[in-house]
Write a protein that holds these residues in place. Structure first.
Motif, PDB file in Angstrom:
ATOM      1  N   LEU A 185       4.843 -21.537  44.019  1.00  0.00           N
ATOM      2  CA  LEU A 185       5.639 -22.516  44.759  1.00  0.00           C
ATOM      3  C   LEU A 185       4.919 -23.860  44.788  1.00  0.00           C
ATOM      4  CD1 LEU A 185       7.246 -20.945  47.951  1.00  0.00           C
ATOM      5  CD2 LEU A 185       8.275 -22.589  46.365  1.00  0.00           C
ATOM      6  N   ALA A 186       3.598 -23.789  45.059  1.00  0.00           N
ATOM      7  CA  ALA A 186       2.796 -25.014  45.149  1.00  0.00           C
ATOM      8  C   ALA A 186       2.755 -25.730  43.810  1.00  0.00           C
ATOM      9  CB  ALA A 186       1.383 -24.659  45.606  1.00  0.00           C
ATOM     10  N   ARG A 187       2.743 -24.939  42.713  1.00  0.00           N
ATOM     11  CA  ARG A 187       2.777 -25.539  41.377  1.00  0.00           C
ATOM     12  C   ARG A 187       4.109 -26.206  41.102  1.00  0.00           C
ATOM     13  NH1 ARG A 187       0.474 -20.939  39.357  1.00  0.00           N
ATOM     14  NH2 ARG A 187       2.444 -20.171  38.584  1.00  0.00           N
ATOM     15  N   GLY A 188       5.107 -25.909  41.936  1.00  0.00           N
ATOM     16  CA  GLY A 188       6.413 -26.508  41.753  1.00  0.00           C
ATOM     17  C   GLY A 188       7.314 -25.748  40.807  1.00  0.00           C
ATOM     18  N   GLU A 189       7.082 -24.442  40.681  1.00  0.00           N
ATOM     19  CA  GLU A 189       7.977 -23.652  39.835  1.00  0.00           C
ATOM     20  C   GLU A 189       9.353 -23.551  40.478  1.00  0.00           C
ATOM     21  OE1 GLU A 189       6.922 -19.899  38.150  1.00  0.00           O
ATOM     22  OE2 GLU A 189       4.812 -20.444  38.039  1.00  0.00           O
ATOM     23  N   SER A 190      10.394 -23.470  39.650  1.00  0.00           N
ATOM     24  CA  SER A 190      11.752 -23.378  40.186  1.00  0.00           C
ATOM     25  C   SER A 190      12.011 -21.961  40.713  1.00  0.00           C
ATOM     26  CB  SER A 190      12.767 -23.712  39.101  1.00  0.00           C
ATOM     27  OG  SER A 190      12.753 -22.675  38.144  1.00  0.00           O
ATOM     28  N   THR A 191      13.054 -21.834  41.537  1.00  0.00           N
ATOM     29  CA  THR A 191      13.413 -20.532  42.105  1.00  0.00           C
ATOM     30  C   THR A 191      13.620 -19.498  41.008  1.00  0.00           C
ATOM     31  OG1 THR A 191      14.486 -21.647  43.927  1.00  0.00           O
ATOM     32  CG2 THR A 191      15.083 -19.359  43.563  1.00  0.00           C
ATOM     33  N   LEU A 192      14.391 -19.912  39.989  1.00  0.00           N
ATOM     34  CA  LEU A 192      14.707 -18.978  38.903  1.00  0.00           C
ATOM     35  C   LEU A 192      13.430 -18.510  38.216  1.00  0.00           C
ATOM     36  CD1 LEU A 192      17.207 -17.778  37.470  1.00  0.00           C
ATOM     37  CD2 LEU A 192      16.826 -19.506  35.700  1.00  0.00           C
ATOM     38  N   SER A 193      12.529 -19.471  37.970  1.00  0.00           N
ATOM     39  CA  SER A 193      11.299 -19.136  37.264  1.00  0.00           C
ATOM     40  C   SER A 193      10.421 -18.226  38.115  1.00  0.00           C
ATOM     41  CB  SER A 193      10.587 -20.435  36.894  1.00  0.00           C
ATOM     42  OG  SER A 193       9.206 -20.240  36.855  1.00  0.00           O
ATOM     43  N   ILE A 194      10.397 -18.461  39.435  1.00  0.00           N
ATOM     44  CA  ILE A 194       9.604 -17.575  40.306  1.00  0.00           C
ATOM     45  C   ILE A 194      10.178 -16.165  40.265  1.00  0.00           C
ATOM     46  CG2 ILE A 194       8.991 -17.079  42.705  1.00  0.00           C
ATOM     47  CD1 ILE A 194       8.671 -20.006  43.180  1.00  0.00           C
ATOM     48  N   CYS A 195      11.523 -16.070  40.366  1.00  0.00           N
ATOM     49  CA  CYS A 195      12.163 -14.751  40.354  1.00  0.00           C
ATOM     50  C   CYS A 195      11.869 -14.018  39.059  1.00  0.00           C
ATOM     51  CB  CYS A 195      13.676 -14.885  40.533  1.00  0.00           C
ATOM     52  SG  CYS A 195      14.117 -15.330  42.215  1.00  0.00           S
ATOM     53  N   LEU A 196      12.025 -14.726  37.923  1.00  0.00           N
ATOM     54  CA  LEU A 196      11.922 -14.054  36.628  1.00  0.00           C
ATOM     55  C   LEU A 196      10.485 -13.838  36.200  1.00  0.00           C
ATOM     56  CD1 LEU A 196      14.789 -15.700  34.545  1.00  0.00           C
ATOM     57  CD2 LEU A 196      14.768 -13.504  35.713  1.00  0.00           C
ATOM     58  N   ARG A 197       9.581 -14.851  36.466  1.00  0.00           N
ATOM     59  CA  ARG A 197       8.232 -14.764  35.898  1.00  0.00           C
ATOM     60  C   ARG A 197       7.193 -14.255  36.874  1.00  0.00           C
ATOM     61  NH1 ARG A 197       7.656 -20.234  33.154  1.00  0.00           N
ATOM     62  NH2 ARG A 197       5.460 -19.775  33.480  1.00  0.00           N
TER      63      ARG A 197
END
Lengths: 294, 312
Positions: A185-197
């Motif tokens: 989250l702090a790196r600024g990953e998107s919601t979709l990317s957090i869910c998938l990766r």
């Protein structure tokens, strides 16, 4: 290299170093599944007769060398039909379960990660769909849309999806509190990317077990639909349908009833043994990871 | 606590309402409209128009849904298109039959799964546990229609001890009824007990390894006392959940089991009505089954809340 990748990297190494250690029952289950898959792939090459070929012998013949499982009321070879039935049965089961696990998994992960009003509304819908008895809803949907092979697959997938979503959501809730999610989250990953990766790779084990358990359910469920006359249309050599067609003549010959029933039972037992052993393995790995983290 | 129970009740009623819309919508999708289905091939445009008028088919689906819902609330389930008599009248006898079958099954299921659960938990790792566990696993993996057909092949066809079909309308004494209903009952019990025994075993083992059971043993209490008064009550919560799951399963499973034995119950009527496209009956049975399903889960929830002192 981020901490997430480090963690994932060491995780992979551990798995390969130890290899996949299943129990004896798990190996047996895996072997059974493998045999069925091989039969489904190669059956059409060596099955003695075509599935729909009538009068390959006299009707209701007992077991013989020419007909290992006898013949049915139309003189069709039961052995060939059971062998050739593995392909539609496995295809339908695999397709329905895969659809359900992918759709349910995505829904569950996203809802579990969001945990806001979308989650609230989504879970209410899931609860409502689950509160209709599966078989009743399946009969209603299939009678409304028709019973081709693929409509049955989509119906079964639709019924299993909310149940898978619940499991995936529960698994996600256990993962989202981890530090690597905050890091992402702090790196600024998107919601979709957090869910998938970030989340998905960490609940893969649970979803694999869910896939195995669901596919055993799917075989029984698709068989029941076929048995009630709501599954794949005849003359598909689907086992439930075969049992339904043969039971009226059960007093003449039991082979056409028992052979597909046994084929179905052995496969379900195999999948359950495998799933059981797999879930224990993943539990243990989870525990190991937890103790190492401490 | 009463607030918790009331919330659950409210949720259950809301689900039932939502389900009624889903079911109505599914039935709307059935090919052809009700008038075409009733008149079949003999339909003339005039008779179709007349019947559509009579059945309110000229109204929109939404209006008909609310009409149906309103009459449902006043206890009017409509008229069966096939039997041409009030649906409630038509299905109540079938509901009673299914209730009888489920009642018998539950009566047998509870003692059997508790007894087998206790045996496998006490003798865990020994021969009795392995033997029972293997049989349980096999029954768990067999679809209920396969269990039913196996029972028919063995007890009705090979041994000719029991009738293959459960046409209980023909029974003229209680003994006769028991003979007719025996095989479907055993089928349901076998399918339900398999899960229950496995879960009972797990939860009992957990309880038996707890410190308060050790304490009771150290006090020198006899094994049966420890089991009945210390272990069993604490395994009750999970047992209720399992039973609720099983009853919920039975509501769907009964469709299959009744079809195997041609048992004149609500499940078989459902299958028949779908093939006859008898919409009012399909709607009524779906609502009854879903209602029973939701009620079962509600009762189990409330029981677990009542039994748990932390939630009281």
């Amino acid at each position: 290299m981020s901490t997430t990748e480090l963690a994932a990297g060491s995780d992979k190494a551990r798995v390969t170093r130890r290899g996949i250690r299943l129990s004896a029952a798990g190996w047996l289950g895996g072997a059974i599944i493998l045999v069925y898959v091989l039969v489904a792939l190669t059956g059409s090459l060596w099955a003695p007769y075509e599935a729909a070929k009538i009068l390959t012998g006299a009707p209701f013949e007992g077991a013989s060398l020419a007909h290992p499982f006898g013949t049915d009321n139309l003189g069709r070879d039961v052995f060939s039909r059971v062998v050739l039935g593995t392909r539609p049965v496995l295809t339908m089961t695999f397709a329905a379960t895969l659809l359900a696990v992918v759709a349910g998994g995505l829904i569950g992960v996203v809802l579990g990660y969001l945990r806001n009003w979308v989650d609230e509304v989504g879970m209410r819908i899931v609860d409502i769909v689950i509160s209709i008895p599966t078989l009743v809803l399946a009969l209603l949907i299939i009678s409304a849309v028709g019973n081709s092979l693929w409509l049955v697959v989509v119906t079964v997938a639709f019924l299993f999806t909310p149940r898978v979503a619940r499991v995936a959501r529960a698994a996600t809730l256990n993962v989202v509190t981890n530090d690597y999610i905050s890091a992402a989250l702090a790196r600024g990953e998107s919601t979709l990317s957090i869910c998938l990766r970030e989340i998905l790779p960490n609940i893969t084990g649970i979803m694999l077990v869910e896939f195995a358990i669901r596919s055993a359910f799917a075989i029984i469920f698709i068989g029941s639909l076929g048995f009630l006359g709501f599954g794949a249309p005849p003359p598909t050599p689907e086992w439930g349908l075969m049992i339904n067609e043969a039971r009226a003549n059960a007093s003449n010959s039991l082979w056409p009833v028992l052979a597909p029933a046994a084929a179905m039972a052995v496969l379900v037992i195999g999948i359950n043994l495998f799933a059981d052993s797999l879930s224990r393995l993943i539990d243990r790995q989870g525990q190991n990871a937890a103790t190492e983290a401490k | 606590m009463s607030k918790l129970v009331l919330t659950r009740l409210g949720m259950a009623l809301l689900s039932l309402l939502a389900v009624s819309a889903i079911i109505f919508w599914c039935v709307e999708l059935l090919p052809g409209d009700a008038a075409e289905r009733i008149l079949g091939r003999n339909a003339t445009p005039e008779s179709l128009a007349l019947l559509r008028e009579k059945l309110n088919l000229n109204l929109s689906a939404g209006e008909r849904y609310f009409d149906w819902l309103r009459s449902l609330l006043s206890g009017d389930f409509g008229v069966s298109l096939v039997a041409d008599r009030p649906v409630l009248d038509y299905i109540s006898g079938r509901i009673a039959n299914t209730a009888l079958l489920s009642g018998f099954a539950l009566l047998l299921y509870i003692p059997i799964s508790i007894a087998l659960g206790i045996i496998t938990a006490i003798y865990r790792g020994k021969f009795a546990d392995h033997a029972i566990s293997v049989i349980v696993l096999i029954f768990m993996c067999l679809p209920e229609f396969v269990i039913g057909i196996l029972l028919i092949s063995i007890f009705a066809i090979k041994l000719a001890w029991l009738p293959p079909l459960a046409l209980i309308g023909q029974a003229n004494s209680f003994g006769e009824l028991l003979r007719l209903i025996a095989l479907p009952t055993i089928t349901i019990v076998a399918a339900m007990s398999a899960y229950a025994v496995r879960m009972m075993r797990e939860s009992l083992i957990e309880v038996l390894e707890s410190s308060y059971v050790l304490m009771a043993r150290l006090k020198g209490l006899p094994t049966w006392r420890v089991l009945l008064f210390h272990a069993l009550p604490n395994a009750l919560g999970p047992a209720i959940n399992i039973t609720a799951l099983n009853v919920a399963w039975m509501i769907g499973g009964v469709v299959v089991v009744e079809s195997v034995f041609e048992f004149p119950g609500i499940g078989r009527l459902m299958v028949d009505s779908i093939s006859h496209k008898d919409v009012p009956v399909i709607l009524a049975i779906s609502m009854v089954m879903t209602g029973a399903y939701i009620a079962t889960n509600l009762i189990a929830d409330v029981l677990v809340i009542l039994l748990n002192p932390k939630l009281r």
